[in-house]
Design a protein around this motif. Structure first.
Motif, short mmCIF file in Angstrom:
data_model
loop_
_atom_site.label_atom_id
_atom_site.label_comp_id
_atom_site.label_asym_id
_atom_site.label_seq_id
_atom_site.Cartn_x
_atom_site.Cartn_y
_atom_site.Cartn_z
N VAL A 80 0.85 -1.19 0.00
CA VAL A 80 0.00 0.00 0.00
C VAL A 80 0.88 1.24 0.00
O VAL A 80 1.78 1.38 0.85
N LEU A 81 0.65 2.12 -0.96
CA LEU A 81 1.33 3.41 -1.02
C LEU A 81 0.42 4.44 -0.36
O LEU A 81 -0.73 4.60 -0.75
N CYS A 82 0.94 5.15 0.64
CA CYS A 82 0.13 6.09 1.41
C CYS A 82 0.53 7.52 1.07
O CYS A 82 1.66 7.94 1.34
N ASP A 83 -0.40 8.27 0.49
CA ASP A 83 -0.18 9.69 0.24
C ASP A 83 -0.50 10.48 1.50
O ASP A 83 -1.61 10.41 2.03
N ILE A 84 0.48 11.23 2.00
CA ILE A 84 0.32 12.03 3.21
C ILE A 84 -0.07 13.44 2.78
O ILE A 84 0.66 14.12 2.06
N ASP A 85 -1.22 13.89 3.24
CA ASP A 85 -1.75 15.17 2.81
C ASP A 85 -0.98 16.33 3.46
O ASP A 85 -0.21 16.14 4.41
N THR A 86 -1.21 17.53 2.95
CA THR A 86 -0.53 18.71 3.46
C THR A 86 -0.78 18.93 4.95
O THR A 86 0.10 19.38 5.68
N GLN A 87 -1.99 18.60 5.43
CA GLN A 87 -2.30 18.77 6.84
C GLN A 87 -1.63 17.72 7.71
O GLN A 87 -1.57 17.86 8.94
N GLY A 88 -1.15 16.64 7.10
CA GLY A 88 -0.49 15.59 7.85
C GLY A 88 0.98 15.90 8.09
O GLY A 88 1.53 16.88 7.59
N ASP A 89 1.63 15.03 8.85
CA ASP A 89 3.03 15.19 9.22
C ASP A 89 3.83 14.10 8.52
O ASP A 89 3.81 12.94 8.94
N ILE A 90 4.51 14.46 7.43
CA ILE A 90 5.23 13.47 6.64
C ILE A 90 6.35 12.81 7.45
O ILE A 90 6.65 11.63 7.28
N ARG A 91 6.95 13.54 8.35
CA ARG A 91 8.05 12.99 9.15
C ARG A 91 7.53 11.98 10.17
O ARG A 91 8.15 10.94 10.39
N ARG A 92 6.41 12.28 10.78
CA ARG A 92 5.82 11.30 11.70
C ARG A 92 5.35 10.06 10.93
O ARG A 92 5.46 8.93 11.42
N ALA A 93 4.80 10.27 9.74
CA ALA A 93 4.39 9.14 8.91
C ALA A 93 5.58 8.23 8.61
O ALA A 93 5.46 7.00 8.62
N LYS A 94 6.74 8.84 8.34
CA LYS A 94 7.95 8.05 8.10
C LYS A 94 8.35 7.27 9.35
O LYS A 94 8.74 6.09 9.27
N GLU A 95 8.25 7.90 10.50
CA GLU A 95 8.60 7.23 11.75
C GLU A 95 7.70 6.03 12.01
O GLU A 95 8.15 4.97 12.45
N VAL A 96 6.41 6.20 11.74
CA VAL A 96 5.45 5.14 12.04
C VAL A 96 5.46 4.05 10.97
O VAL A 96 5.47 2.85 11.28
N LEU A 97 5.48 4.45 9.70
CA LEU A 97 5.27 3.51 8.61
C LEU A 97 6.56 3.09 7.90
O LEU A 97 6.54 2.14 7.11
N GLY A 98 7.66 3.81 8.13
CA GLY A 98 8.90 3.51 7.43
C GLY A 98 9.32 2.06 7.59
O GLY A 98 9.29 1.51 8.69
N GLY A 99 9.72 1.44 6.48
CA GLY A 99 10.10 0.05 6.49
C GLY A 99 8.94 -0.91 6.37
O GLY A 99 9.13 -2.13 6.23
N HIS A 100 7.70 -0.38 6.42
CA HIS A 100 6.52 -1.25 6.28
C HIS A 100 5.67 -0.86 5.08
O HIS A 100 5.25 -1.72 4.30
N LEU A 101 5.43 0.46 4.91
CA LEU A 101 4.68 0.94 3.76
C LEU A 101 5.39 2.15 3.17
O LEU A 101 5.97 2.96 3.89
N CYS A 102 5.31 2.28 1.85
CA CYS A 102 5.86 3.45 1.17
C CYS A 102 4.95 4.64 1.41
O CYS A 102 3.72 4.51 1.48
N ILE A 103 5.55 5.83 1.55
CA ILE A 103 4.77 7.05 1.72
C ILE A 103 5.12 8.04 0.62
O ILE A 103 6.23 8.00 0.06
#
Length: 457
Positions: free
Chosen positions: A303-326
């Protein structure tokens, strides 16, 4: 570009995109947004020309690709206006028809299913859409049993075939002449969003969570299978591209509401599609910060997850990195209002932090907006080409196509309005090769099913 060059470029771009989604090594960070609205207007087209004139639409894409050849995938407009006109669709307001030609299209949300109709919908959702929903959202269907309404159904089907031909020719042209892949093929909605967008409407849906919680969950359970069938009907048969799903309502739900009403049916739908051999591209619209951890329950690298402008791309990387592409990170406001120097510094930082160790795609907040400055877009690309390189010795290659249909035990059989066995019984049996007749009958039923369900998006 000659055919050999186009083929090589297509495979390189697609291979890079697929590798990032699968968390595999590739040569550089892909530039691969799911929706590139900027490409629609870069050539000077107004919004009406793009949605009404397929040639002008394609010319706009060619102008964009000519000036920005480093981009890896391209999808911009998704609306073919004559289809909406043929049925008198009320859920969208279109430029040149309801709005000035230079205005983007608008979605109109309202209550199109009554609270007391939950049971009817749950019992047979496709029949409900045909008998109740479509006449409410399509003004040309409003008068039953009239020549105009009957003709509108016919025109709607014919316009769908016209749209399919436009999309097919466009896709082939972009691949064979420009070496350009698509970012996704096929679509569906999370079951909760299917209810909350154009059926109940968001205001009514939020009240339903308290008044009819069991009916909401039952409807979502039914919609799992309808959304999976819809997604598979329009998906890339070679499984090269992910299936697209925009998520509209999680940003408004508390973690408890999300876990109870949204996540179970959404997760199950995605799991069915992955089991069928597909990947998924999910627009996590708004701020998914409270729900990101749930995505770790999905299959790794699917699953490729698009992180919206209101989201936090860095936190998404911390949580999902190594499991899902962002994907994401490039701020819309910076592309619209910033300077090339500011964009370059911003993208450099993204490449060196969020892009570290792969599993990252450069994009805006789920899209590149219409009003991006061309010089800022160029600065973004140049920064990726300088700072987003992993290993230039890697030569990206796409994964082998997988044309076979994979049966999924968890997916209920598609419910046709008139199943073959019913029709055969009405005929009193058939005299010749039953399989030859049945195959065409069910193909047409499936095409009609997909046409009906697409109007929820």
């Amino acid at each position: 570009m000659n055919p050999a060059e186009a083929k090589q470029l297509f495979e390189e771009r697609l291979g890079r995109y697929q590798a990032a989604i699968a968390l595999e090594p590739t040569d550089r960070i892909p530039i691969a947004t799911g929706s590139n609205y900027f490409a629609e207007v870069y050539s000077g087209n107004n919004h009406q020309q793009t949605i009404y004139d397929p040639e002008r639409w394609l010319q706009a894409e060619e102008a964009f690709m000519r000036d920005f050849p480093e981009v890896d995938v391209l999808r911009n407009n998704r609306i073919y206006a004559p289809l909406y006109d043929a049925v008198g669709c009320r859920t969208y307001r279109l430029p040149g028809r309801d709005l000035p030609p230079d205005t983007p299209f608008q979605f109109v949300e309202k209550e199109n299913m009554k609270a007391e109709e939950y049971d009817e919908f749950i019992d047979n959702p496709t029949r409900f859409l045909i008998q109740r929903f479509l006449p409410r959202i399509h003004e040309e269907f409003a008068g039953p049993c009239t020549a105009r309404s009957h003709l509108a159904w016919l025109k709607g089907g014919m316009a769908q075939m016209m749209m399919a031909q436009v999309m097919r020719q466009r896709t082939i042209h972009l691949e064979q002449h420009w070496g350009m892949p698509q970012p996704m093929a096929g679509f569906f909605l999370a079951p909760f969003d299917a209810l909350a967008d154009v059926l109940r409407g968001f205001q009514s849906m939020m009240l339903d969570l308290y008044r009819y919680p069991d009916k909401v969950k039952a409807a979502c359970d039914v919609l799992v299978h309808e959304m999976a069938h819809l997604a598979l009907a329009y998906a890339d048969p070679l499984k090269r591209y992910p299936i697209f799903v925009p998520t509209h309502k999680p940003m408004f739900l508390s973690p408890d509401q999300f876990d109870e009403f949204y996540w179970p049916s959404f997760k199950k739908t995605i799991e069915i599609l992955v089991a069928a051999g597909h990947t998924v591209r999910a627009y996590l619209e708004g701020d998914w910060g409270a729900h990101l951890h749930r995505l770790l329950e999905l299959p790794k690298g699917k699953v490729l997850c698009d992180i919206d402008t209101q989201g936090d791309i860095r936190r998404a990387k911390e949580v999902l990195g190594g499991h899902l592409c962002i994907a994401g990170g490039v701020q819309d406001s910076l592309l619209i209002l910033g300077t090339p120097e500011e964009v370059r510094a911003h993208v450099k930082e993204l490449c060196e932090t969020v892009g570290r160790d792969g599993g990252y795609i450069i994009s805006g907040g789920c899209n590149f907006p219409y009003t991006v400055k061309p010089q800022n877009f160029r600065a973004m690309i140049d920064a990726v080409m300088e700072y987003g390189v992993y290993d230039p010795d890697i030569k990206p290659k796409p994964k082998p196509p997988q044309p076979s249909r994979v049966p999924v035990a968890e997916l209920r059989p598609q419910q046709f309005i008139t199943p073959w066995e019913v029709k055969k019984a009405e005929w009193g049996g058939v005299k010749g090769d039953e399989e030859l007749i049945r195959r065409s009958w069910e193909q047409l039923e499936a095409m009609a099913y997909a046409w009906v369900w697409q109007w929820l998006l």
